[in-house]
Design a protein around this motif. Structure first.
Motif, PDB file in Angstrom:
ATOM      1  N   GLU A  19     -43.265  39.114  35.654  1.00  0.00           N
ATOM      2  CA  GLU A  19     -43.845  38.696  34.378  1.00  0.00           C
ATOM      3  C   GLU A  19     -44.174  39.879  33.473  1.00  0.00           C
ATOM      4  O   GLU A  19     -43.839  39.878  32.288  1.00  0.00           O
ATOM      5  CB  GLU A  19     -45.106  37.863  34.640  1.00  0.00           C
ATOM      6  N   ARG A  20     -44.800  40.876  34.008  1.00  0.00           N
ATOM      7  CA  ARG A  20     -45.221  42.012  33.191  1.00  0.00           C
ATOM      8  C   ARG A  20     -44.024  42.756  32.615  1.00  0.00           C
ATOM      9  O   ARG A  20     -43.984  43.097  31.436  1.00  0.00           O
ATOM     10  CB  ARG A  20     -46.080  42.960  34.017  1.00  0.00           C
ATOM     11  N   SER A 129     -53.683  44.563  35.491  1.00  0.00           N
ATOM     12  CA  SER A 129     -53.270  43.166  35.645  1.00  0.00           C
ATOM     13  C   SER A 129     -53.225  42.454  34.303  1.00  0.00           C
ATOM     14  O   SER A 129     -54.070  42.691  33.433  1.00  0.00           O
ATOM     15  CB  SER A 129     -54.258  42.449  36.567  1.00  0.00           C
ATOM     16  N   LEU A 130     -52.277  41.547  34.165  1.00  0.00           N
ATOM     17  CA  LEU A 130     -52.211  40.707  32.969  1.00  0.00           C
ATOM     18  C   LEU A 130     -53.399  39.760  32.886  1.00  0.00           C
ATOM     19  O   LEU A 130     -53.703  39.216  31.830  1.00  0.00           O
ATOM     20  CB  LEU A 130     -50.911  39.890  32.970  1.00  0.00           C
ATOM     21  N   ASP A 131     -54.081  39.544  34.012  1.00  0.00           N
ATOM     22  CA  ASP A 131     -55.251  38.661  34.058  1.00  0.00           C
ATOM     23  C   ASP A 131     -56.516  39.352  33.562  1.00  0.00           C
ATOM     24  O   ASP A 131     -57.514  38.678  33.291  1.00  0.00           O
ATOM     25  CB  ASP A 131     -55.493  38.165  35.487  1.00  0.00           C
ATOM     26  N   ASP A 132     -56.498  40.686  33.449  1.00  0.00           N
ATOM     27  CA  ASP A 132     -57.668  41.400  32.957  1.00  0.00           C
ATOM     28  C   ASP A 132     -57.940  40.965  31.523  1.00  0.00           C
ATOM     29  O   ASP A 132     -57.007  40.702  30.746  1.00  0.00           O
ATOM     30  CB  ASP A 132     -57.453  42.910  33.007  1.00  0.00           C
ATOM     31  N   ALA A 133     -59.218  40.878  31.180  1.00  0.00           N
ATOM     32  CA  ALA A 133     -59.602  40.386  29.855  1.00  0.00           C
ATOM     33  C   ALA A 133     -60.452  41.407  29.127  1.00  0.00           C
ATOM     34  O   ALA A 133     -61.068  42.287  29.732  1.00  0.00           O
ATOM     35  CB  ALA A 133     -60.357  39.064  29.981  1.00  0.00           C
ATOM     36  N   HIS A 141     -63.346  35.959  25.329  1.00  0.00           N
ATOM     37  CA  HIS A 141     -62.550  36.919  26.094  1.00  0.00           C
ATOM     38  C   HIS A 141     -61.073  36.588  25.924  1.00  0.00           C
ATOM     39  O   HIS A 141     -60.707  35.419  25.802  1.00  0.00           O
ATOM     40  CB  HIS A 141     -62.922  36.882  27.581  1.00  0.00           C
ATOM     41  N   GLU A 143     -57.217  37.622  27.606  1.00  0.00           N
ATOM     42  CA  GLU A 143     -56.458  38.306  28.646  1.00  0.00           C
ATOM     43  C   GLU A 143     -55.379  39.197  28.029  1.00  0.00           C
ATOM     44  O   GLU A 143     -54.874  38.918  26.937  1.00  0.00           O
ATOM     45  CB  GLU A 143     -55.739  37.297  29.544  1.00  0.00           C
ATOM     46  N   ARG A 145     -52.407  39.251  28.970  1.00  0.00           N
ATOM     47  CA  ARG A 145     -51.244  38.364  28.820  1.00  0.00           C
ATOM     48  C   ARG A 145     -51.219  37.738  27.420  1.00  0.00           C
ATOM     49  O   ARG A 145     -50.190  37.696  26.764  1.00  0.00           O
ATOM     50  CB  ARG A 145     -51.289  37.267  29.894  1.00  0.00           C
ATOM     51  N   TRP A 146     -52.386  37.252  26.950  1.00  0.00           N
ATOM     52  CA  TRP A 146     -52.485  36.631  25.625  1.00  0.00           C
ATOM     53  C   TRP A 146     -52.136  37.649  24.549  1.00  0.00           C
ATOM     54  O   TRP A 146     -51.405  37.345  23.598  1.00  0.00           O
ATOM     55  CB  TRP A 146     -53.898  36.086  25.393  1.00  0.00           C
TER      56      TRP A 146
END
Length: 174
Positions: A19-20, A129-133, A141, A143, A145-146
């Motif tokens: 994904e990344r 991580s893409l999950d880090d916000a 918040h 992420e 990814r967003w």
């Protein structure tokens, strides 16, 4: 004018990737398409607004994308939501990012965009991580990814608009 598109990583987005890698690849791909749309045009064509009275110019699009990258990736993500020295101009004036000073050489506008994109790549390289916000005043918040998906969709939209503008200003030269 000749511009070097940021295709160092790959000439096209990856077809098989995690994904990344896919997100970063698509963002790089659309960044490159924006720069490719400028290649070979003279300065008046790069500055020409379509439509003339209220439209965008190719350099205006690059300037806007520079602010978008700087605001979301370099400052918000890179500084992890902390206070920023750069205030996003689009909050009070949504068209401010498109305005060019007559003295801004096209090479400087494009060079600044490429530099900010490189700084964004550096910030991403330090992310786990893409999950880090990151904290956001309006949304709570957000992420990573967003942020990447937002940059991809906006850059893709403006890459398409750049191709249309290129055609319009090229026809205007004939």
């Amino acid at each position: 004018m000749r511009f070097q598109a940021p295709l160092r990583r790959r000439p096209a987005p990856p077809e098989v990737a995690d994904e990344r890698e896919a997100l970063e690849g698509w963002l790089d791909y659309f960044r490159a398409l924006v720069v490719v749309a400028l290649d070979g045009l003279d300065e008046p064509a790069l500055r020409r607004r379509v439509p003339a009275d209220s439209g965008s110019s190719l350099l205006g699009i690059v300037k806007h994308l520079t602010e978008l990258e700087r605001t979301w990736l370099v400052e918000r993500w890179g500084h992890r939501g902390g206070p920023s020295a750069h205030t996003p101009s689009y909050v009070d004036d949504p068209d401010a990012g498109y305005r060019l000073a007559d003295v801004e050489p096209p090479e400087d506008v494009v060079g600044t965009y490429l530099e900010v994109c490189e700084r964004g790549r550096d910030v991403l390289a330090g992310s786990e991580s893409l999950d880090d916000a990151v904290r956001d005043d309006r949304r709570g918040h957000i992420e990573l990814r967003w942020i990447l998906l937002h940059l991809i969709t906006e850059t893709a939209r403006f890459a398409g608009q750049s191709q249309v503008l290129r055609g319009a200003v090229s026809e205007g030269e004939s």
